[in-house]
Design a protein around this motif. Sequence first.
Motif, PDB file in Angstrom:
ATOM      1  N   VAL A 166       0.851  -1.201   0.000  1.00 28.95           N
ATOM      2  CA  VAL A 166       0.000   0.000   0.000  1.00 28.95           C
ATOM      3  C   VAL A 166       0.884   1.248   0.000  1.00 28.95           C
ATOM      4  CG1 VAL A 166      -1.716   1.305   1.328  1.00 28.95           C
ATOM      5  CG2 VAL A 166      -1.880  -1.184   1.169  1.00 28.95           C
ATOM      6  N   VAL A 167       1.919   1.225   0.857  1.00 24.88           N
ATOM      7  CA  VAL A 167       2.828   2.374   0.935  1.00 24.88           C
ATOM      8  C   VAL A 167       3.493   2.609  -0.423  1.00 24.88           C
ATOM      9  CG1 VAL A 167       4.927   3.261   2.032  1.00 24.88           C
ATOM     10  CG2 VAL A 167       3.222   2.051   3.398  1.00 24.88           C
ATOM     11  N   MET A 168       4.008   1.519  -1.017  1.00 26.36           N
ATOM     12  CA  MET A 168       4.694   1.642  -2.309  1.00 26.36           C
ATOM     13  C   MET A 168       3.726   2.128  -3.396  1.00 26.36           C
ATOM     14  SD  MET A 168       7.587   0.735  -1.305  1.00 26.36           S
ATOM     15  CE  MET A 168       8.589  -0.359  -0.323  1.00 26.36           C
ATOM     16  N   GLY A 169       2.496   1.595  -3.351  1.00 26.22           N
ATOM     17  CA  GLY A 169       1.482   1.985  -4.332  1.00 26.22           C
ATOM     18  C   GLY A 169       1.183   3.477  -4.234  1.00 26.22           C
ATOM     19  N   LEU A 170       1.066   3.982  -2.996  1.00 27.64           N
ATOM     20  CA  LEU A 170       0.798   5.411  -2.804  1.00 27.64           C
ATOM     21  C   LEU A 170       1.946   6.264  -3.351  1.00 27.64           C
ATOM     22  CD1 LEU A 170      -0.723   5.368   0.817  1.00 27.64           C
ATOM     23  CD2 LEU A 170      -1.918   5.955  -1.299  1.00 27.64           C
ATOM     24  N   VAL A 171       3.173   5.775  -3.162  1.00 23.00           N
ATOM     25  CA  VAL A 171       4.342   6.517  -3.659  1.00 23.00           C
ATOM     26  C   VAL A 171       4.276   6.614  -5.185  1.00 23.00           C
ATOM     27  CG1 VAL A 171       6.855   6.501  -3.892  1.00 23.00           C
ATOM     28  CG2 VAL A 171       5.821   5.910  -1.702  1.00 23.00           C
ATOM     29  N   LEU A 215       2.980   9.685 -10.335  1.00 20.22           N
ATOM     30  CA  LEU A 215       2.284   9.719 -11.618  1.00 20.22           C
ATOM     31  C   LEU A 215       1.448  10.991 -11.795  1.00 20.22           C
ATOM     32  CD1 LEU A 215       1.116   5.987 -11.937  1.00 20.22           C
ATOM     33  CD2 LEU A 215       2.843   7.153 -13.320  1.00 20.22           C
ATOM     34  N   ILE A 216       0.746  11.411 -10.740  1.00 21.23           N
ATOM     35  CA  ILE A 216      -0.190  12.549 -10.870  1.00 21.23           C
ATOM     36  C   ILE A 216       0.529  13.818 -11.353  1.00 21.23           C
ATOM     37  CG2 ILE A 216      -1.786  14.083  -9.618  1.00 21.23           C
ATOM     38  CD1 ILE A 216      -2.477  11.617  -7.864  1.00 21.23           C
ATOM     39  N   ALA A 265       3.389  14.097 -12.757  1.00 21.35           N
ATOM     40  CA  ALA A 265       4.071  13.900 -14.043  1.00 21.35           C
ATOM     41  C   ALA A 265       3.071  14.072 -15.188  1.00 21.35           C
ATOM     42  CB  ALA A 265       4.711  12.525 -14.088  1.00 21.35           C
ATOM     43  N   LEU A 266       1.801  13.663 -14.935  1.00 14.72           N
ATOM     44  CA  LEU A 266       0.775  13.780 -15.972  1.00 14.72           C
ATOM     45  C   LEU A 266       0.234  15.207 -16.079  1.00 14.72           C
ATOM     46  CD1 LEU A 266      -1.102  10.424 -15.302  1.00 14.72           C
ATOM     47  CD2 LEU A 266       0.093  11.038 -17.408  1.00 14.72           C
ATOM     48  N   SER A 267       0.097  15.881 -14.935  1.00 16.12           N
ATOM     49  CA  SER A 267      -0.370  17.280 -14.994  1.00 16.12           C
ATOM     50  C   SER A 267       0.490  18.147 -14.073  1.00 16.12           C
ATOM     51  CB  SER A 267      -1.843  17.370 -14.594  1.00 16.12           C
ATOM     52  OG  SER A 267      -2.052  16.727 -13.366  1.00 16.12           O
ATOM     53  N   PRO A 268       1.584  18.702 -14.653  1.00 20.46           N
ATOM     54  CA  PRO A 268       2.532  19.482 -13.847  1.00 20.46           C
ATOM     55  C   PRO A 268       1.885  20.722 -13.217  1.00 20.46           C
ATOM     56  CG  PRO A 268       3.408  19.004 -16.032  1.00 20.46           C
ATOM     57  CD  PRO A 268       1.973  18.629 -16.055  1.00 20.46           C
ATOM     58  N   LEU A 269       2.399  21.091 -12.044  1.00 24.52           N
ATOM     59  CA  LEU A 269       1.853  22.242 -11.330  1.00 24.52           C
ATOM     60  C   LEU A 269       2.544  23.544 -11.739  1.00 24.52           C
ATOM     61  CD1 LEU A 269       1.892  20.672  -7.748  1.00 24.52           C
ATOM     62  CD2 LEU A 269      -0.079  20.914  -9.238  1.00 24.52           C
ATOM     63  N   GLY A 270       3.813  23.435 -12.177  1.00 25.99           N
ATOM     64  CA  GLY A 270       4.564  24.636 -12.549  1.00 25.99           C
ATOM     65  C   GLY A 270       4.835  25.546 -11.373  1.00 25.99           C
ATOM     66  N   LEU A 271       5.187  24.961 -10.239  1.00 27.87           N
ATOM     67  CA  LEU A 271       5.446  25.771  -9.036  1.00 27.87           C
ATOM     68  C   LEU A 271       6.722  26.597  -9.190  1.00 27.87           C
ATOM     69  CD1 LEU A 271       4.659  23.071  -6.347  1.00 27.87           C
ATOM     70  CD2 LEU A 271       3.430  25.225  -6.635  1.00 27.87           C
ATOM     71  N   ASP A 331       8.226  19.291  -9.670  1.00 27.96           N
ATOM     72  CA  ASP A 331       6.791  19.134  -9.441  1.00 27.96           C
ATOM     73  C   ASP A 331       6.485  17.775  -8.820  1.00 27.96           C
ATOM     74  OD1 ASP A 331       5.774  21.523 -10.145  1.00 27.96           O
ATOM     75  OD2 ASP A 331       5.208  20.975 -12.190  1.00 27.96           O
ATOM     76  N   ILE A 332       7.164  16.756  -9.347  1.00 28.78           N
ATOM     77  CA  ILE A 332       6.921  15.413  -8.802  1.00 28.78           C
ATOM     78  C   ILE A 332       7.379  15.366  -7.350  1.00 28.78           C
ATOM     79  CG2 ILE A 332       7.294  12.943  -9.171  1.00 28.78           C
ATOM     80  CD1 ILE A 332       7.901  13.489 -12.064  1.00 28.78           C
ATOM     81  N   LEU A 333       8.515  16.043  -7.083  1.00 28.64           N
ATOM     82  CA  LEU A 333       9.035  16.067  -5.704  1.00 28.64           C
ATOM     83  C   LEU A 333       8.016  16.629  -4.730  1.00 28.64           C
ATOM     84  CD1 LEU A 333      12.761  17.266  -5.754  1.00 28.64           C
ATOM     85  CD2 LEU A 333      11.889  15.079  -4.972  1.00 28.64           C
ATOM     86  N   THR A 334       7.248  17.615  -5.176  1.00 25.73           N
ATOM     87  CA  THR A 334       6.235  18.210  -4.302  1.00 25.73           C
ATOM     88  C   THR A 334       5.283  17.131  -3.790  1.00 25.73           C
ATOM     89  OG1 THR A 334       6.323  20.403  -5.258  1.00 25.73           O
ATOM     90  CG2 THR A 334       4.231  19.765  -4.287  1.00 25.73           C
ATOM     91  N   PHE A 335       4.832  16.290  -4.708  1.00 27.25           N
ATOM     92  CA  PHE A 335       3.876  15.255  -4.306  1.00 27.25           C
ATOM     93  C   PHE A 335       4.544  14.169  -3.460  1.00 27.25           C
ATOM     94  CE2 PHE A 335      -0.360  15.552  -6.398  1.00 27.25           C
ATOM     95  CZ  PHE A 335      -0.203  16.815  -6.938  1.00 27.25           C
ATOM     96  N   THR A 336       5.691  13.651  -3.949  1.00 32.72           N
ATOM     97  CA  THR A 336       6.299  12.512  -3.243  1.00 32.72           C
ATOM     98  C   THR A 336       6.791  12.921  -1.857  1.00 32.72           C
ATOM     99  OG1 THR A 336       8.317  13.002  -4.458  1.00 32.72           O
ATOM    100  CG2 THR A 336       7.001  11.168  -5.250  1.00 32.72           C
ATOM    101  N   GLN A 337       7.403  14.091  -1.774  1.00 29.40           N
ATOM    102  CA  GLN A 337       7.947  14.476  -0.467  1.00 29.40           C
ATOM    103  C   GLN A 337       6.844  14.899   0.505  1.00 29.40           C
ATOM    104  OE1 GLN A 337      12.499  15.222  -0.972  1.00 29.40           O
ATOM    105  NE2 GLN A 337      11.371  17.114  -1.058  1.00 29.40           N
ATOM    106  N   THR A 338       5.742  15.442  -0.020  1.00 30.05           N
ATOM    107  CA  THR A 338       4.606  15.726   0.861  1.00 30.05           C
ATOM    108  C   THR A 338       4.063  14.406   1.411  1.00 30.05           C
ATOM    109  OG1 THR A 338       4.075  17.655  -0.463  1.00 30.05           O
ATOM    110  CG2 THR A 338       2.349  16.868   1.005  1.00 30.05           C
ATOM    111  N   LEU A 339       4.031  13.397   0.542  1.00 28.17           N
ATOM    112  CA  LEU A 339       3.569  12.080   0.998  1.00 28.17           C
ATOM    113  C   LEU A 339       4.495  11.543   2.090  1.00 28.17           C
ATOM    114  CD1 LEU A 339       1.476   9.789   0.431  1.00 28.17           C
ATOM    115  CD2 LEU A 339       3.175   8.787  -1.087  1.00 28.17           C
TER     116      LEU A 339
END
Lengths: 211, 207, 277
Positions: C14-19, C24-25, C27-33, C248-256
């Motif tokens: 479950v943990v790996m799946g969430l990562v 993926l999210i 990478a598919l729709s960048p936030l452009g922070l 952008d991907i780092l934002t999601f993974t590191q928040t997780l």
Amino acid sequence: MDYKRDIPLAITFIVGVIAIGDYYTGIEAVTQTFNVIKNWGIVLQGFALGLGAVNLFRVHGRRLSARKEGTDWYFSGWLLLMLVVFIGLGLVTGEYEQGATYSWLYNAIYLPLGSTMYSSLAFYMAYGAYKVLRARNFDAALLFITAVLVIFGNTPIFPAIYPGFFHMREWIFGPIVSGAYRGVRIGIGIGAVVLGIKTLIGMETGYLGRR
Amino acid sequence: MVSMDPSIWIAAFFTIAATSYAFRDNVVFKFAEYTFIGVAAGHQIVMGIKNIRDYGWTKIMEGQIIYVLVFVLGIMLYARFHREYYWMYRFPIAFLVGNGVGISIRAAIHSDFIVQVAQTASTPLIGGGAMGTINAIITFVGAVTAIFHFIFTQENLHEGTLGYIPKIGRWLMLLAFGASFGNTIMSRFGMYQGRIIFLLRDWLQLV
Amino acid sequence: MSVWEKLTSLPREVVMGLVIIAMLIPALSPLGLPLMTGQMSQDWYDTIEALPEGSVILFDIGYGSGGYPSLGPGTIAAFHQIFENDLKLVIMATALEGTLMYPLVMAAVQPESNYGAVYGEDYVFIGYIAGTQTAMAGVLGDLHELVTNDYQGNPISGMPLMDNVGGADDFAIVAYVTTSGDVAEGWVYQAYSQYNRDVLGGTLSMMTTSIKPYYDSGQLLGIMDGVKGAADLEFLTGHPGDAIVSSDILTFTQTLVLIFIAVGNISWFMQKQEGSG
């Protein structure tokens, strides 16, 4: 005199002293000698690159010829096949790693495997952060605090909301990291020099292997 | 539109195969693992031979016959695998160790010791405003106490009131290691993200 | 099993799946922070900017496939800046796979079509040299004594750039990007301490702390701090690439990861409270 050990120890000493002499004396003859030693060292390193592969041949060759059940010997066969294919492609064409087929196989096989194997530790970092990174006591809390603050600073969305997160990260990399790691670096320097001198004068002989 | 390039498909397969271990050990991962080891060792040999050609063989061809000696030494490295002639391996390895040690300690003493000590000693503790002073003091205390922490030959340094010096060193090092851990997480994710971008952009062509 | 115990015992899958989902999210729709550039990367950029036109840089590609996702984008950004500023490049590799990283980097930079650079005049790749510090000392000591051909086997003696380069004194600066601690230290030892050259260092973020003392003491004039440093350089040079996408991907993974840390610690603390109660 045990020439099997004493001559190698003498070689280490002489080569090491010439290398150090090149730095401290500036004598032209020493520099010239050291230039030759450097070039020899580079060629010898090339020879040393084959040691691992020869060992793989021995281990997996034995597994393949024994074909014992439960040893995954067929994987050993596959490993050796890949090894031979890459060597063959590199050497037979005479183009080494610059050959078109070699590059194609590298990009299709080695590149994805290398980058994935190396980076898949990311998953374990996440799992470790979830399972192990706990502020259990004062010491662990110290590590915990800076780890969390640095992650906040490294995650673009948090500095975008509040730039202080980034400044805090930069500050931690200032005096905290600089001070502690400078102490560690000085320790490494002293350790390396002491170990080096012990090696050169023959007090450290582990690299010679079994007696 | 999915990529039609077979090399992209093979790369995608191996990416997924190597990742699959994160979930559970499986036969596909094992296949990827053995492939990786075989390919890596093969590449190492190819580069090793190229290195010997470029920096050794060409010298012999240019008439520097003395380089034949290096080839003899190089072949002696492989005596390592022979029970009786194992000792011959020590000659080339002694050469490599002597060269490696000499070349690194002559400069390490300058880079890791002299420059670092000089930097610590020459930075004024007061100046640059309140923040500059605080930073300079923390850096100085961190460097000095971290060194104290690694002095094990004097037991009394770690006891009583004096024991606070190495203890402060340990605390500051733990703070620094925390920063290192935080950066390691970024580093590992930074690397894996490259594979995600490859899968979505080059293979599935979704982005 | 209490709710706190359940929270600390999520299955590994479950943990790996969430990562993976967290990667993926974005990478598919960048936030452009927006990015905030670090001082270490700024110093790298400023050092290159300050070099006079025509200066020769010795650049070491010290990584292979494992380091490419992190360090490749940074190398590309650095090369863009170098060619834009009309600087010359002598490239070498201390990593076994360095010679195969070189075409990937050059395919992205395209120095001929983008900057009118000419191989042999503006840049040369001398290939992989074994021996790490021995190789560094060899190239900085007497380059022509050691290297006679470039990576494709062409003699370097006739190349205009190489005719003007004989050793350390001819390099304005030495820059390296590596995944190896030995290489990261080695260049400081050899280029700075032995040959008194200015050095720029690029490493994986996890190695940055250990080479930071070199930066503080001026032995490294700038540091490219892994994927973060690469994103900074892409931003500073105006050549956005994979490292900025990675941010952008780092934002999601590191928040997780932060959520995992919070959940793990709160649950652990609550379990401890329940146990002592």
